[in-house]
Structure formats: structure tokens, C-alpha cells
Design a protein around this motif. Structure first.
Motif, PDB file in Angstrom:
ATOM      1  N   ILE A  19      -3.970   0.422  -6.099  1.00 31.71           N
ATOM      2  CA  ILE A  19      -4.220   0.997  -4.766  1.00 31.71           C
ATOM      3  C   ILE A  19      -5.631   0.628  -4.291  1.00 31.71           C
ATOM      4  CG2 ILE A  19      -4.603   3.178  -3.531  1.00 31.71           C
ATOM      5  CD1 ILE A  19      -2.201   4.303  -5.154  1.00 31.71           C
ATOM      6  N   LYS A  41     -11.445   9.775   3.314  1.00 32.50           N
ATOM      7  CA  LYS A  41     -10.269   9.361   2.544  1.00 32.50           C
ATOM      8  C   LYS A  41     -10.688   8.818   1.171  1.00 32.50           C
ATOM      9  CE  LYS A  41      -6.610   5.993   2.565  1.00 32.50           C
ATOM     10  NZ  LYS A  41      -5.850   4.956   3.225  1.00 32.50           N
ATOM     11  N   ALA A  91      -5.939   9.214   6.422  1.00 36.31           N
ATOM     12  CA  ALA A  91      -5.437   7.840   6.608  1.00 36.31           C
ATOM     13  C   ALA A  91      -4.892   7.674   8.023  1.00 36.31           C
ATOM     14  CB  ALA A  91      -4.352   7.530   5.577  1.00 36.31           C
ATOM     15  N   PHE A  96      -9.923  10.368  -2.496  1.00 40.79           N
ATOM     16  CA  PHE A  96      -9.281   9.537  -3.526  1.00 40.79           C
ATOM     17  C   PHE A  96     -10.108   9.575  -4.828  1.00 40.79           C
ATOM     18  CE2 PHE A  96      -8.523   5.302  -5.492  1.00 40.79           C
ATOM     19  CZ  PHE A  96      -7.163   5.408  -5.695  1.00 40.79           C
ATOM     20  N   GLY A 154      -5.902  -1.545  -1.161  1.00 38.36           N
ATOM     21  CA  GLY A 154      -6.562  -0.794  -0.087  1.00 38.36           C
ATOM     22  C   GLY A 154      -7.793  -1.525   0.428  1.00 38.36           C
ATOM     23  N   PHE A 155      -8.662  -1.965  -0.501  1.00 37.74           N
ATOM     24  CA  PHE A 155      -9.874  -2.660  -0.061  1.00 37.74           C
ATOM     25  C   PHE A 155      -9.553  -4.041   0.500  1.00 37.74           C
ATOM     26  CE2 PHE A 155     -12.150   0.773  -2.162  1.00 37.74           C
ATOM     27  CZ  PHE A 155     -13.191   0.963  -1.263  1.00 37.74           C
ATOM     28  N   MET A 195      -7.818   7.739  10.612  1.00 43.01           N
ATOM     29  CA  MET A 195      -8.675   6.537  10.633  1.00 43.01           C
ATOM     30  C   MET A 195      -7.914   5.340  11.233  1.00 43.01           C
ATOM     31  SD  MET A 195      -8.827   4.969   6.778  1.00 43.01           S
ATOM     32  CE  MET A 195      -7.493   3.873   6.253  1.00 43.01           C
ATOM     33  N   ALA A 196      -6.593   5.290  10.986  1.00 46.21           N
ATOM     34  CA  ALA A 196      -5.798   4.166  11.506  1.00 46.21           C
ATOM     35  C   ALA A 196      -5.701   4.210  13.027  1.00 46.21           C
ATOM     36  CB  ALA A 196      -4.404   4.188  10.895  1.00 46.21           C
ATOM     37  N   LEU A 236      -5.487  13.476   2.129  1.00 46.25           N
ATOM     38  CA  LEU A 236      -5.621  12.014   2.082  1.00 46.25           C
ATOM     39  C   LEU A 236      -4.749  11.348   3.147  1.00 46.25           C
ATOM     40  CD1 LEU A 236      -5.591  10.531  -1.516  1.00 46.25           C
ATOM     41  CD2 LEU A 236      -6.139   9.311   0.547  1.00 46.25           C
ATOM     42  N   PHE A 252     -12.376   7.320   7.163  1.00 52.01           N
ATOM     43  CA  PHE A 252     -12.257   6.353   6.059  1.00 52.01           C
ATOM     44  C   PHE A 252     -13.064   6.866   4.862  1.00 52.01           C
ATOM     45  CE2 PHE A 252     -14.111   2.730   3.720  1.00 52.01           C
ATOM     46  CZ  PHE A 252     -12.954   2.167   3.218  1.00 52.01           C
ATOM     47  N   VAL A 290       1.264   4.046  -2.989  1.00 47.07           N
ATOM     48  CA  VAL A 290       0.842   5.449  -2.861  1.00 47.07           C
ATOM     49  C   VAL A 290       2.031   6.415  -3.070  1.00 47.07           C
ATOM     50  CG1 VAL A 290      -1.191   4.945  -1.448  1.00 47.07           C
ATOM     51  CG2 VAL A 290       0.921   5.574  -0.320  1.00 47.07           C
ATOM     52  N   ARG A 346      -6.981  -4.670   2.305  1.00 44.56           N
ATOM     53  CA  ARG A 346      -6.599  -4.364   3.692  1.00 44.56           C
ATOM     54  C   ARG A 346      -7.846  -4.127   4.534  1.00 44.56           C
ATOM     55  NH1 ARG A 346      -2.265   0.077   4.938  1.00 44.56           N
ATOM     56  NH2 ARG A 346      -1.995  -1.222   6.775  1.00 44.56           N
ATOM     57  N   ALA A 347      -8.757  -3.314   3.990  1.00 39.97           N
ATOM     58  CA  ALA A 347      -9.943  -2.943   4.768  1.00 39.97           C
ATOM     59  C   ALA A 347     -10.837  -4.141   5.061  1.00 39.97           C
ATOM     60  CB  ALA A 347     -10.727  -1.862   4.021  1.00 39.97           C
ATOM     61  N   HIS A 395       0.841  -1.203   0.000  1.00 37.41           N
ATOM     62  CA  HIS A 395       0.000   0.000   0.000  1.00 37.41           C
ATOM     63  C   HIS A 395       0.880   1.260   0.000  1.00 37.41           C
ATOM     64  CE1 HIS A 395      -3.853   1.963   0.583  1.00 37.41           C
ATOM     65  NE2 HIS A 395      -3.394   2.654   1.610  1.00 37.41           N
ATOM     66  N   HIS A 396       1.892   1.249   0.864  1.00 37.24           N
ATOM     67  CA  HIS A 396       2.764   2.424   0.952  1.00 37.24           C
ATOM     68  C   HIS A 396       3.602   2.604  -0.311  1.00 37.24           C
ATOM     69  CE1 HIS A 396       1.675   2.500   5.233  1.00 37.24           C
ATOM     70  NE2 HIS A 396       2.029   3.758   5.167  1.00 37.24           N
TER      71      HIS A 396
HETATM   72  C1  HEM Z   1      -3.600   7.627  -2.976  1.00 34.41           C
HETATM   73  C2  HEM Z   1      -4.453   7.036  -2.183  1.00 34.41           C
HETATM   74  C3  HEM Z   1      -4.106   6.578  -0.785  1.00 34.41           C
HETATM   75  C4  HEM Z   1      -3.162   7.047   0.086  1.00 34.41           C
HETATM   76  C5  HEM Z   1      -2.182   8.215  -0.103  1.00 34.41           C
HETATM   77  C6  HEM Z   1      -3.235   6.235   1.267  1.00 34.41           C
HETATM   78  C7  HEM Z   1      -2.420   6.391   2.386  1.00 34.41           C
HETATM   79  C8  HEM Z   1      -2.431   5.567   3.492  1.00 34.41           C
HETATM   80  C9  HEM Z   1      -1.517   5.653   4.609  1.00 34.41           C
HETATM   81  C10 HEM Z   1      -0.390   6.676   4.739  1.00 34.41           C
HETATM   82  C11 HEM Z   1      -1.867   4.689   5.497  1.00 34.41           C
HETATM   83  C12 HEM Z   1      -1.195   4.397   6.841  1.00 34.41           C
HETATM   84  C13 HEM Z   1      -1.930   5.094   7.960  1.00 34.41           C
HETATM   85  C14 HEM Z   1      -1.220   4.889   9.287  1.00 34.41           C
HETATM   86  O1  HEM Z   1      -1.013   3.733   9.684  1.00 34.41           O
HETATM   87  O2  HEM Z   1      -0.887   5.897   9.938  1.00 34.41           O
HETATM   88  C15 HEM Z   1      -2.995   3.971   4.932  1.00 34.41           C
HETATM   89  C16 HEM Z   1      -3.621   2.924   5.534  1.00 34.41           C
HETATM   90  C17 HEM Z   1      -4.736   2.269   5.024  1.00 34.41           C
HETATM   91  N1  HEM Z   1      -5.361   2.526   3.818  1.00 34.41           N
HETATM   92 FE1  HEM Z   1      -4.787   3.878   2.438  1.00 34.41          FE
HETATM   93  N2  HEM Z   1      -4.234   5.289   1.102  1.00 34.41           N
HETATM   94  C18 HEM Z   1      -4.793   5.483  -0.154  1.00 34.41           C
HETATM   95  C19 HEM Z   1      -5.833   4.777  -0.712  1.00 34.41           C
HETATM   96  C20 HEM Z   1      -6.568   3.804  -0.067  1.00 34.41           C
HETATM   97  C21 HEM Z   1      -7.734   3.161  -0.593  1.00 34.41           C
HETATM   98  C22 HEM Z   1      -8.377   3.435  -1.969  1.00 34.41           C
HETATM   99  C23 HEM Z   1      -8.168   2.286   0.336  1.00 34.41           C
HETATM  100  C24 HEM Z   1      -9.386   1.437   0.167  1.00 34.41           C
HETATM  101  C25 HEM Z   1     -10.100   0.951   1.121  1.00 34.41           C
HETATM  102  C26 HEM Z   1      -7.261   2.359   1.482  1.00 34.41           C
HETATM  103  C27 HEM Z   1      -7.315   1.611   2.646  1.00 34.41           C
HETATM  104  C28 HEM Z   1      -6.437   1.666   3.700  1.00 34.41           C
HETATM  105  C29 HEM Z   1      -6.501   0.801   4.892  1.00 34.41           C
HETATM  106  C30 HEM Z   1      -7.527  -0.277   5.174  1.00 34.41           C
HETATM  107  C31 HEM Z   1      -5.425   1.182   5.714  1.00 34.41           C
HETATM  108  C32 HEM Z   1      -5.061   0.578   7.085  1.00 34.41           C
HETATM  109  C33 HEM Z   1      -5.441   1.521   8.207  1.00 34.41           C
HETATM  110  C34 HEM Z   1      -5.197   0.874   9.577  1.00 34.41           C
HETATM  111  O3  HEM Z   1      -4.048   0.566   9.913  1.00 34.41           O
HETATM  112  O4  HEM Z   1      -6.200   0.709  10.288  1.00 34.41           O
HETATM  113  N3  HEM Z   1      -6.292   3.292   1.185  1.00 34.41           N
HETATM  114  N4  HEM Z   1      -3.321   4.530   3.714  1.00 34.41           N
END
Ligand code: HEM
Length: 148
Positions: free
Chosen positions: A54, A81, A135, A85, A58-59, A138-139, A131, A78, A14, A61-62, A10-11
Motif C-alpha cells: 500500500i 491520512k 482519502a 495510516f 500509494g506513493f 483529499m481526492a 482514513l 493527505f 486496502v 500514485r501521489a 490501491h483499492h
Molecule cells: C490503509 C490505507 C489506505 C486506505 C484505506 C486508502 C484509501 C484510499 C481511497 C478510498 C482512495 C480513493 C479516494 C477517492 O477517489 O474518493 C485513495 C486514493 C489515494 N490514496 Fe490511499 N489509502 C491508503 C493508503 C495510502 C497511502 C499510504 C498513500 C501514500 C501516499 C495513499 C495515496 C493515495 C493517493 C495518491 C490517492 C489518489 C487520490 C486522488 O485521486 O487524488 N494511500 N486512498
């Protein structure tokens, strides 16, 4: 373990998307030639592929990893976010269509055409920090909705 692997991907994805967006901003300039137009078109294909991956990762993971779908479905950040997106995705459509049009026409774009694409790329860029903030929030359990 699956969550760790998905988190790593994921990282990487992105950061790569941000890199591609940055590259487009550097390449799409006044006076760009046809060779640059075709380079930007190729880079833009990567943008689309990365966005698709992504969504997939992303999904995954979710739904299958991290905290489970119910957690995210009830989290306002969420939804914010995903909405951001989607907005970035929608804003990226006109530049993609313009690159295709410029390449097909076989002529370099005019200054106003370049300016309108750059404006959209800058807005996409400006939405990226939001975004990341959503993220992180929500985490960490901020923004949980009371409805269950
Ligand atoms: C360019 C688009 C996106 C960026 C920049 C992004 C960025 C991030 C970052 C930085 C985290 C880590 C957060 C943390 O642990 O502090 C994260 C976690 C996550 N992202 Fe994304 N994300 C993007 C798109 C998506 C999409 C489309 C989904 C779809 C569901 C998604 C689902 C998740 C999930 C499930 C986590 C885990 C959060 C947790 O640890 O509870 N992301 N995202």
C-alpha cells in the motif's frame, strides 16, 4: 492509464488489508488454541506485506500519477491520512510481537493477553473509516493549504 491501474491496485490492497484485520479479530478470541495462533501468525505476515505494498502503490500514485506530488504535499487531508495510516501501523506492532511470542512459547495465550490484542485490533478497525474519509476529502480538493 497508469493512474487507473494504480488506483485499481490501491483499492484491492486496502480492501484486502481490512479483510486481514477483520480475520484477525475473528480468530483472536478467548480460548484460542495453538493451531489458531499459528494461523493468525501466517495471516499477520499478509498484513505486513499488504501494508508495504500500500505504501509503494500509494506513493507511486501521489508522485507519478493522479494529481502530482505538489497537490498532495499541500493538502491537510493527505497528511491526516498518512498520519492515521502510520498510527494504525504502530498499533499493529504489539499484536505482531504477541503472535510471535505465543507461537514460540508453544502455549495458548491467556484471556488478558487475548483481550489486550483485541483492544488494539478494535482501535485499528475504528481508525479505518477516518482514513477513508480523509482519502475522499483529499481526492476532491478539500483541505488545500494556502502555502505554496
Ligand atoms: C490503509 C490505507 C489506505 C486506505 C484505506 C486508502 C484509501 C484510499 C481511497 C478510498 C482512495 C480513493 C479516494 C477517492 O477517489 O474518493 C485513495 C486514493 C489515494 N490514496 Fe490511499 N489509502 C491508503 C493508503 C495510502 C497511502 C499510504 C498513500 C501514500 C501516499 C495513499 C495515496 C493515495 C493517493 C495518491 C490517492 C489518489 C487520490 C486522488 O485521486 O487524488 N494511500 N486512498
Amino acid at each position: 492509464m497508469p493512474d487507473l491501474i494504480l488506483a485499481i491496485f490501491h483499492h484491492i490492497l486496502v480492501f484486502s488489508l481490512f479483510g486481514v484485520l477483520f480475520a484477525e479479530l475473528v480468530l483472536v478470541r478467548r480460548g484460542m488454541d495453538l493451531a489458531t495462533v499459528s494461523r493468525v501468525s501466517r495471516i499477520d505476515l499478509m498484513y505486513g506485506a499488504l501494508a508495504g505494498l500500500i505504501i509503494l502503490v500509494g506513493f507511486s500514485r501521489a508522485v507519478f500519477a493522479a494529481k502530482g506530488w505538489t497537490y498532495y504535499a499541500h493538502n491537510i487531508f493527505f497528511h491526516a491520512k498518512i498520519a492515521t495510516f502510520v498510527l494504525i501501523g504502530v498499533l499493529s506492532i504489539p499484536p505482531t510481537l504477541d503472535y510471535i511470542r505465543w507461537r514460540r512459547a508453544g502455549t495458548a495465550p491467556s484471556d488478558p493477553q487475548v483481550a489486550s490484542v483485541r483492544r488494539l485490533l478494535w482501535i485499528e478497525m475504528a481508525l479505518f473509516p477516518a482514513l477513508l474519509a480523509f482519502a475522499a476529502a483529499m481526492a476532491r480538493g478539500y483541505g488545500e493549504l494556502p502555502i505554496h
